[in-house]
Design a protein around this motif. Sequence first.
Motif, mmCIF file in Angstrom:
data_model
loop_
_atom_site.group_PDB
_atom_site.id
_atom_site.type_symbol
_atom_site.label_atom_id
_atom_site.label_comp_id
_atom_site.label_asym_id
_atom_site.label_seq_id
_atom_site.Cartn_x
_atom_site.Cartn_y
_atom_site.Cartn_z
ATOM 1 N N ALA A 63 0.800 -1.230 0.000
ATOM 2 C CA ALA A 63 0.000 0.000 0.000
ATOM 3 C C ALA A 63 0.832 1.278 0.000
ATOM 4 O O ALA A 63 0.573 2.204 -0.788
ATOM 5 C CB ALA A 63 -0.942 -0.013 1.201
ATOM 6 N N HIS A 64 1.851 1.374 0.861
ATOM 7 C CA HIS A 64 2.632 2.610 0.954
ATOM 8 C C HIS A 64 3.395 2.891 -0.339
ATOM 9 O O HIS A 64 3.446 4.027 -0.808
ATOM 10 C CB HIS A 64 3.611 2.521 2.129
ATOM 11 C CG HIS A 64 2.937 2.622 3.461
ATOM 12 N ND1 HIS A 64 3.315 1.885 4.548
ATOM 13 C CD2 HIS A 64 1.880 3.368 3.882
ATOM 14 C CE1 HIS A 64 2.537 2.161 5.574
ATOM 15 N NE2 HIS A 64 1.655 3.056 5.191
ATOM 16 N N ALA A 66 2.578 1.813 -3.319
ATOM 17 C CA ALA A 66 1.610 2.126 -4.374
ATOM 18 C C ALA A 66 1.197 3.591 -4.320
ATOM 19 O O ALA A 66 1.121 4.268 -5.352
ATOM 20 C CB ALA A 66 0.389 1.222 -4.240
ATOM 21 N N ALA A 67 0.950 4.095 -3.122
ATOM 22 C CA ALA A 67 0.553 5.502 -2.970
ATOM 23 C C ALA A 67 1.680 6.445 -3.369
ATOM 24 O O ALA A 67 1.463 7.458 -4.046
ATOM 25 C CB ALA A 67 0.120 5.768 -1.535
ATOM 26 N N SER A 68 2.889 6.107 -2.963
ATOM 27 C CA SER A 68 4.044 6.966 -3.256
ATOM 28 C C SER A 68 4.363 7.000 -4.747
ATOM 29 O O SER A 68 4.630 8.067 -5.309
ATOM 30 C CB SER A 68 5.272 6.471 -2.479
ATOM 31 O OG SER A 68 5.045 6.542 -1.095
ATOM 32 N N ASP A 94 -5.455 2.730 -2.666
ATOM 33 C CA ASP A 94 -4.649 3.717 -3.297
ATOM 34 C C ASP A 94 -5.192 3.946 -4.570
ATOM 35 O O ASP A 94 -4.796 4.531 -5.451
ATOM 36 C CB ASP A 94 -3.207 3.443 -3.505
ATOM 37 C CG ASP A 94 -2.708 2.414 -2.654
ATOM 38 O OD1 ASP A 94 -2.833 2.611 -1.521
ATOM 39 O OD2 ASP A 94 -2.296 1.443 -3.068
ATOM 40 N N TRP A 97 -5.810 6.471 -6.298
ATOM 41 C CA TRP A 97 -4.487 6.312 -6.882
ATOM 42 C C TRP A 97 -4.489 5.332 -8.053
ATOM 43 O O TRP A 97 -5.259 4.376 -8.092
ATOM 44 C CB TRP A 97 -3.490 5.807 -5.833
ATOM 45 C CG TRP A 97 -3.254 6.718 -4.683
ATOM 46 C CD1 TRP A 97 -3.545 6.480 -3.375
ATOM 47 C CD2 TRP A 97 -2.653 8.022 -4.716
ATOM 48 N NE1 TRP A 97 -3.173 7.541 -2.606
ATOM 49 C CE2 TRP A 97 -2.624 8.507 -3.391
ATOM 50 C CE3 TRP A 97 -2.145 8.823 -5.742
ATOM 51 C CZ2 TRP A 97 -2.093 9.742 -3.062
ATOM 52 C CZ3 TRP A 97 -1.621 10.058 -5.410
ATOM 53 C CH2 TRP A 97 -1.601 10.509 -4.097
ATOM 54 N N VAL A 99 -3.007 2.240 -9.650
ATOM 55 C CA VAL A 99 -2.330 1.093 -9.048
ATOM 56 C C VAL A 99 -2.545 -0.153 -9.896
ATOM 57 O O VAL A 99 -3.576 -0.304 -10.560
ATOM 58 C CB VAL A 99 -2.843 0.858 -7.604
ATOM 59 C CG1 VAL A 99 -4.322 0.497 -7.597
ATOM 60 C CG2 VAL A 99 -2.032 -0.224 -6.891
ATOM 61 N N LYS A 202 9.249 3.255 1.893
ATOM 62 C CA LYS A 202 7.892 2.920 1.454
ATOM 63 C C LYS A 202 7.714 1.431 1.191
ATOM 64 O O LYS A 202 6.598 0.957 1.028
ATOM 65 C CB LYS A 202 7.554 3.708 0.174
ATOM 66 C CG LYS A 202 7.695 5.216 0.323
ATOM 67 C CD LYS A 202 6.811 5.752 1.447
ATOM 68 C CE LYS A 202 6.838 7.278 1.503
ATOM 69 N NZ LYS A 202 8.184 7.817 1.809
#
Length: 219
Positions: A63-64, A66-68, A94, A97, A99, A202
């Motif tokens: 998740a982290h 993917a968001a970044s 995300d 976002w 992804v 991340k």
Amino acid sequence: MEDGFPASKIFNQGYSLTYDDVIFLPHYIDFPTHAVSLSTRLSRNVSLSSPCVASPMDTVSEAHMAASMAALGGIAIVHCNCTSSQQATIIRADGEWMVGAAIGTRESDRERLEHLVKAGANVVVLDSTQAGVDGLRVGMRSGSICTTQEVCAVGRGQPFTRCHGVPVIADGGISNSAHIVKALVLGATTVMMGSFLAVSTKAPGMILHLFSVALGIIV
């Protein structure tokens, strides 16, 4: 002697080359940096603002990450080393976002695919050597988790080309920024990075702080 060789000559010699076998010659640049566009295509239907893709490894893309990656204009491909519901939860986390998600080609992956589509995945990457797709993931060399060349003595270099309008993802062996430039210049539309991103904050996993103490002995 020529100061370097054109790509057509290099790649028509009957043997393959990889990143560290190639270097580009400097030349005069007649445009400002703000005129450079990094926008590209991951597939025929998915556009990106940056050619960077986080690899579907369980030490890289959750998740982290993917968001970044999405915030920077790239994309992460969430790994499938988990249950389909867990992978879908990561995708769903995300939201707005961009992804992607990885799946295999087993019969059980049909159900996984259904979960991922409902969760909002923008692209699905098949972890398979043969498939008809909207984008090709090309890589047959030593990557972070693939050591085929060392173990089996089998592999090829990675000169890329856009084939029949299908975008090409350069996968494996991207370990520094020079490799990214070379892959893009040689025809790749995006680069997939594993170990390059695995050391970032991340990526999944815990940060371990190691301390060493030096003891001085006076005689």
